[in-house]
Structure formats: structure tokens, C-alpha cells
Design an enzyme around this catalytic site. Structure first.
Site, short mmCIF file in Angstrom:
data_model
loop_
_atom_site.label_atom_id
_atom_site.label_comp_id
_atom_site.label_asym_id
_atom_site.label_seq_id
_atom_site.Cartn_x
_atom_site.Cartn_y
_atom_site.Cartn_z
N GLU A 175 0.83 -1.22 0.00
CA GLU A 175 0.00 0.00 0.00
C GLU A 175 0.86 1.26 0.00
O GLU A 175 0.71 2.15 0.85
CB GLU A 175 -0.96 -0.03 1.20
CG GLU A 175 -1.95 -1.17 1.10
CD GLU A 175 -3.06 -1.14 2.15
OE1 GLU A 175 -2.88 -0.51 3.19
OE2 GLU A 175 -4.11 -1.77 1.91
N GLU A 384 -5.64 -8.25 -1.40
CA GLU A 384 -6.30 -8.10 -0.09
C GLU A 384 -7.76 -7.78 -0.34
O GLU A 384 -8.07 -6.91 -1.15
CB GLU A 384 -5.70 -6.95 0.74
CG GLU A 384 -4.38 -7.25 1.37
CD GLU A 384 -3.94 -6.14 2.35
OE1 GLU A 384 -4.82 -5.52 2.97
OE2 GLU A 384 -2.74 -5.93 2.45
C1 BGP Z 1 -4.59 -3.06 4.78
C2 BGP Z 1 -3.26 -3.55 5.26
C3 BGP Z 1 -3.29 -4.82 6.03
C4 BGP Z 1 -4.56 -5.05 6.78
C5 BGP Z 1 -5.82 -4.63 6.10
C6 BGP Z 1 -7.08 -4.68 6.93
O1 BGP Z 1 -4.59 -1.68 4.74
O2 BGP Z 1 -2.38 -3.74 4.18
O3 BGP Z 1 -2.12 -4.95 6.74
O4 BGP Z 1 -4.51 -5.30 8.06
O5 BGP Z 1 -5.69 -3.35 5.58
O6 BGP Z 1 -7.10 -3.62 7.84
P1 BGP Z 1 -7.39 -3.84 9.37
O7 BGP Z 1 -6.39 -4.83 9.82
O8 BGP Z 1 -7.19 -2.50 9.99
O9 BGP Z 1 -8.78 -4.32 9.46
#
Ligand code: BGP
Length: 485
Positions: A175, A384
Site C-alpha cells: 500500500e 487483499e
Molecule cells: C490493509 C493492510 C493490512 C490489513 C488490512 C485490513 O490496509 O495492508 O495490513 O490489516 O488493511 O485492515 P485492518 O487490519 O485494519 O482491518
């Protein structure tokens, strides 16, 4: 038409959110290791003076470090073709500027990749997922210092050479576009200021001073580091597929008021397009220069030499995270909602998740088409996507998670439609296939997994793993290559 025959189905993890063992076998302290746990109402804090009374979720996480065999076997049972995970820079170079790598750290990932291959699972490796060695943040002010480009490259080349026959798919920075925003603090590339380092009490991540000039310089250094890594990677193994990775937050204009449309376009340029354009097309896009000028950003850091590097180091694939969409409006009266690191205006057509993110499967179909139109010559991968929710273990041990199945089903179906529309999508790794620490809030309470982990925010739990209903559902999805959802 449907998903291609060799479609890469799998899941995605990040080292600091799953491994634990934060100082084991020579590992150094990373930026993620000095961030405390929080919740949706309590922000995570920087607490560099490690103290017993604070809870640091990365220190034990779900102890993947000692459970990786069991976990990979479970992923294999679901039929994974690919496993996205990150290498923890501090396992390889504990301080970031060390002369020689830490053999025990290198060996750990050898074991993990071997375990994947035992089941025919292809690793997809992120070199830098929201953390850098803490020493680099303190001593060099992180990526703001050009010396860190050299340290990153050394780390990348060490990994490429060591794993050239075990890993084909690589991502440089997770990201990366979040580093363009003040919210980039969490990205672990946090430009912690000297005065912050002197603080003895924990301080809020959002409270970090934002200096746009430094932020854009640090981002630029990441672009250069990534482009150099791409070139080195291709030299070491021409078969490598090296991608950029962006947090794609798809924006809609809140209304058809042309002012909303323009505001939305600008947001898109700054948040989504900018980093993708540099990494895929190999040059700063035209719209950024007037923006820099207007915001008094001196761009002399973009040297002629750097421009050449960016041109020669373009990526082979575009990968991104997709959880939600947001709206943009110039009307200050419109209700605002949160989201993955960055919020926006409320969309009246969408429902919110428990953490206030707007759920939008159609938006994924739209986004895939949008990205293919913009970057028609390279494949795309969704690395993701997933539903963070609250799970309950029944008396008989079962975990029924129809909300997660519903979210994933709709998003996979949207991907299928995009594929039918001609989008070259090569893979899908849903986020957190096993419950892990949340990046945003540091909680275990927010769960994404197909596999439940008995671990809780008060530090209790046995670390026992247990399949949820979604485990069996996703197994079927993979078995039928997305035909039965
Ligand atoms: C993204 C990141 C991850 C992740 C995901 C979900 O931004 O790359 O590392 O964790 O989001 O977010 P969260 O864990 O805050 O629910």
C-alpha cells in the site's frame, strides 16, 4: 468465460500481524513492534520505550513463527495455490544498516517457502509490509534519508538471491500510496520527528507532525528503491513477476454536481493514480507538478538520474487491496464515514461493516475495469479483500460466519464479472485467511479468517486453530475454480 484455469487462489498475511517471536533468533526491533494495541474507539499509540504495562500485539501476534507448519497445512487443505506473506526486514537485517544478514532469519523463510512448495503453494512475497527496522527510523529518519534506499536494496537483493528458486512473485511496498497521505504514519515508514523520539509517554500515531515536503521526499525514495529493486530482481531471475501494491480506495462523486466530480477526480489522482502511474508508467504524472507547486513542495529531489531509474524499473503487475468504497463531496454537511485508513462521505446505497467500512462488491468490478483501462498492458491481482467481523465460538466449537461468506461470495462474483468483461485478473488472496492482528486497530477482536485462532486482546488464549464455516466454503470455491460460490 470464467476464471482462468491457473488462477491463483489464496490468502494474504503480513509478518508483524501474524509471526510474533518479535526478538527471536536474532530479529531486531521494527517500527511495528513499538505500536500498542487499540480498538475502534482507542487509537493505537507509539510507545518506543517498551514497557511491561503496554500491550504490543506484534510481539506474539498469532505465533505463526512457531505454528507455520500447521497453518500452511490448513491453507493446503483449503486448496491454496498461492500464499501472500511478507518478510520481516528485521529478521534479515536486524538494524537495517547491518553489513551481513542474519542467517537464522533467512533460514526461517527458507523453511516457510519449502513448506508452501510441499503442497504446491506458490509464495507471493511483500518485502516491506508496514514496517521498517526501528533503527532506520531513529538513526536516519526512515525513507526520508536517501541512504535508506541503499539499505532497502541490499535487503531486497539478499532476498532475491537467496529465494530466487523458491519465490517467483514479489511486491516491493505494501500500500505504497498510503505513504502519500498524512495517514502514512501507520505504514511504518513513519517519519518520527526527533522531538517525538524524546517523548517518554506513548503518543498517538495521528498526532505525528506531518511535513508534506518530507512526506513526498520519503515517498519518492521508496519509488526509487522499488524501481531499483525491480531492475535487480529481473537481473537475478528474469522470470520474477514484481508488482506494485496499492490501497485502492475507489471514490465516487457524492452527487452529479460538477464540483463533486472535480473534487473526486482530484482525490483519485492524489490517492490512487499517482503511485500507480509512477510505478507502472515509470514517470511522475503531469497532474502532480501543479499540485506540488500549489502546495509549495520543492521537487528538486526528483533528479534526472532518478527519472531514468523510475523509467527502467516499471513493475510487471498491478496488485491492490480492496475492502470498500467512499464518496467525495464539496458539501461539508454530508455525513462522513471511516474506512481502511482513510474515510470519506457516506454512500446512502451501501451498508456499513461493524468497523464502519462501506461494503461494495459492485465497486470491485468497477475498479478492476477502471484499472485495466488505465494500465492495459499488465495483469492485475487482488491481494487483499475480506470482512473484518466479530466471531463467536459455539458450545460445540463451531464458528458460523455467514456474514463473511456473504461478503466474499459477492466480491468473488464481482471479480468473475470483471474477468468476463476482459480484465486480466490473475489471482486473489483474501486478507487474513487465518485470524491475525488488525493493522488499523491492533485488535484480535476484528477477525478476517477462515481459521479461528484462540487469542484475545487481553493477551489470553491457547493459540489453538479451528476452521470456521467459511473454511469449507472457500475450499469449495477453490476446488471449482470459482464456479460454485
Ligand atoms: C490493509 C493492510 C493490512 C490489513 C488490512 C485490513 O490496509 O495492508 O495490513 O490489516 O488493511 O485492515 P485492518 O487490519 O485494519 O482491518
Amino acid at each position: 468465460m470464467s476464471f482462468p484455469k491457473n488462477f491463483l487462489w489464496g490468502g494474504a498475511l503480513a509478518a508483524n500481524q501474524c509471526e510474533g517471536a518479535y526478538l527471536e533468533d536474532g530479529k531486531g526491533l521494527s517500527t511495528a513492534d513499538v505500536i500498542t494495541g487499540g480498538s475502534v474507539n482507542h487509537p493505537r499509540m507509539f510507545a518506543p520505550n517498551i514497557k511491561e504495562e503496554y500491550y504490543y500485539p506484534s510481539h506474539e501476534a498469532i505465533d505463526f513463527y512457531h505454528h507455520y507448519k500447521e497453518d500452511i497445512a490448513l491453507f493446503a487443505e483449503m486448496g491454496f495455490k498461492v500464499l501472500r506473506l511478507s518478510i520481516n526486514w528485521t529478521r534479515i537485517f536486524p538494524n537495517g544498516d547491518d553489513k551481513t544478514p542474519n542467517e537464522a532469519g533467512l533460514k526461517f523463510y527458507d523453511n516457510v517457502f519449502d513448506e508452501c512448495h510441499k503442497y504446491g503453494i506458490e509464495p507471493l512475497v511483500t518485502l516491506c509490509h508496514y514496517e521498517i527496522p526501528w533503527n532506520l527510523a531513529v538513526k536516519y529518519h526512515g525513507f526520508h534519508n536517501r541512504k535508506v534506499i541503499k539499505f532497502f536494496l541490499n535487503y531486497a537483493v539478499t532476498c532475491f538471491e537467496r529465494y530466487k528458486d523458491k519465490v517467483k512473485y514479489w511486491l516491493t511496498f505494501n500500500e505504497i500510496n498510503c505513504s502519500a497521505m498524512p495517514a502514512g504514519a501507520l505504514s511504518g515508514l513513519a517519519l518520527v520527528q526527533e522531538e517525538d523520539l524524546k517523548r517518554t509517554e506513548p503518543f498517538c500515531l495521528d498526532g505525528l507532525k506531518d511535513v508534506p515536503q518530507e512526506r513526498y521526499e520519503a515517498l519518492h525514495n521508496q519509488f526509487v528503491a522499488s524501481a531499483l529493486a525491480v531492475q535487480e530482481g529481473h537481473r537475478i531471475n528474469p522470470d520474477f513477476m514484481i508488482g506494485c501494491m496499492l490501497c485502492h480506495i475507489t471514490w465516487y462523486p457524492h452527487t452529479c454536481n460538477p464540483k463533486d466530480i472535480l473534487a473526486c477526480q482530484q482525490k483519485d489522482h492524489l490517492f490512487n493514480d499517482f503511485c500507480g502511474d509512477v510505478m507502472v508508467r515509470g514517470a511522475y504524472p503531469d497532474y502532480m507538478m501543479p499540485y506540488f507547486k500549489k502546495n509549495n513542495i520543492d521537487t528538486s529531489f526528483i533528479t534526472e538520474g532518478d527519472k531514468e531509474i523510475l523509467k527502467k524499473g516499471t513493475v510487471d503487475m498491478y496488485t491492490f487491496s480492496y475492502y470498500m468504497t467512499n464518496c467525495v463531496t464539496v458539501d461539508p454537511r454530508v455525513e462522513q464515514v471511516g474506512g481502511n485508513l482513510i474515510g470519506g462521505a457516506r454512500n446512502p446505497y451501501l451498508k456499513l461493516s461493524d468497523w464502519g467500512w462501506q461494503v461494495d462488491p459492485d465497486g470491485l468490478r468497477y475498479t478492476l475495469n477502471l484499472l485495466h483501462d488505465r494500465y492495459p498492458n499488465i495483469p492485475l491481482m487482488v491481494v487483499e479483500n475480506g470482512f473484518g467481523g466479530v466471531d463467536k465460538v459455539e458450545k460445540d466449537g463451531a464458528i458460523h460466519d455467514p456474514y463473511r461468506i456473504d461478503y466474499l461470495k459477492k466480491h468473488i462474483s464481482a471479480m468473475k464479472e470483471a474477468v468476463e468483461e476482459g480484465v486480466p485478473l490473475i489471482g486473489y488472496t483474501s486478507w487474513g485467511p487465518i485470524d491475525i492482528v488488525s493493522a488499523g486497530t491492533g485488535e484480535m477482536y476484528k477477525r478476517y479468517g477462515y481459521i479461528y485462532v484462540d487469542r484475545h486482546d487481553d493477551g489470553t488464549g491457547t493459540f489453538a486453530r479451528r476452521p470456521k464455516d467459511s473454511f469449507y466454503w472457500y475450499k469449495k470455491v477453490i476446488e471449482t475454480n470459482g464456479e460454485i460460490l
